[in-house]
Design a protein around this motif. Structure first.
Motif, PDB file in Angstrom:
ATOM      1  N   SER A 182      -3.909 -29.628  18.089  1.00  0.00           N
ATOM      2  CA  SER A 182      -3.376 -29.570  16.724  1.00  0.00           C
ATOM      3  C   SER A 182      -1.947 -29.044  16.714  1.00  0.00           C
ATOM      4  O   SER A 182      -1.096 -29.556  15.975  1.00  0.00           O
ATOM      5  CB  SER A 182      -4.269 -28.705  15.836  1.00  0.00           C
ATOM      6  OG  SER A 182      -5.519 -29.318  15.660  1.00  0.00           O
ATOM      7  N   ARG A 235      -8.246 -31.387   9.808  1.00  0.00           N
ATOM      8  CA  ARG A 235      -7.898 -31.856   8.464  1.00  0.00           C
ATOM      9  C   ARG A 235      -7.015 -30.846   7.752  1.00  0.00           C
ATOM     10  O   ARG A 235      -6.013 -31.203   7.143  1.00  0.00           O
ATOM     11  CB  ARG A 235      -9.175 -32.106   7.653  1.00  0.00           C
ATOM     12  CG  ARG A 235      -8.889 -32.598   6.230  1.00  0.00           C
ATOM     13  CD  ARG A 235     -10.049 -32.376   5.291  1.00  0.00           C
ATOM     14  NE  ARG A 235     -10.331 -30.944   5.201  1.00  0.00           N
ATOM     15  CZ  ARG A 235     -11.561 -30.445   5.209  1.00  0.00           C
ATOM     16  NH1 ARG A 235     -12.604 -31.211   5.316  1.00  0.00           N
ATOM     17  NH2 ARG A 235     -11.739 -29.140   5.115  1.00  0.00           N
ATOM     18  N   CYS A 258      -3.259 -30.780   8.291  1.00  0.00           N
ATOM     19  CA  CYS A 258      -2.458 -31.901   7.785  1.00  0.00           C
ATOM     20  C   CYS A 258      -1.789 -31.542   6.465  1.00  0.00           C
ATOM     21  O   CYS A 258      -2.280 -30.717   5.715  1.00  0.00           O
ATOM     22  CB  CYS A 258      -3.355 -33.127   7.593  1.00  0.00           C
ATOM     23  SG  CYS A 258      -4.106 -33.718   9.121  1.00  0.00           S
ATOM     24  N   ILE A 295      -3.766 -35.426   2.586  1.00  0.00           N
ATOM     25  CA  ILE A 295      -5.142 -35.757   2.971  1.00  0.00           C
ATOM     26  C   ILE A 295      -5.698 -36.825   2.049  1.00  0.00           C
ATOM     27  O   ILE A 295      -5.566 -36.727   0.828  1.00  0.00           O
ATOM     28  CB  ILE A 295      -6.038 -34.494   2.904  1.00  0.00           C
ATOM     29  CG1 ILE A 295      -5.524 -33.448   3.870  1.00  0.00           C
ATOM     30  CG2 ILE A 295      -7.501 -34.859   3.194  1.00  0.00           C
ATOM     31  CD1 ILE A 295      -6.154 -32.076   3.692  1.00  0.00           C
TER      32      ILE A 295
END
Length: 67
Positions: free
Chosen positions: A31, A54, A57, A60
């Motif tokens: 990541s 997730r 980020c 999304i």
């Protein structure tokens, strides 16, 4: 494969489940690597089931809620 994609310095990188089957420490490293190249201008599109990936980020789209 991810290292090969990063080394190519693409403008767009499509990544499918980059942290699947990885321990938490290695997943965090992946990541971080993706975040680093994103700050250098690469657009990264990630498909993931991992909440930590997730949450790393900036934008999304949750297909599970698209109905």
């Amino acid at each position: 494969m991810l290292a090969r994609g990063i080394a190519a310095a693409p403008a767009l990188l499509l990544v499918d489940e980059p942290t699947a089957q990885l321990d938490q420490r290695t997943a965090a490293t992946v990541s971080d690597a993706l975040a680093n190249i994103a700050t250098e201008g690469t657009i990264i599109v990630v498909a993931t089931h991992d909440a930590r990936t997730r949450d790393a980020c900036t934008d999304i789209i949750d297909l599970g809620r698209a109905a």
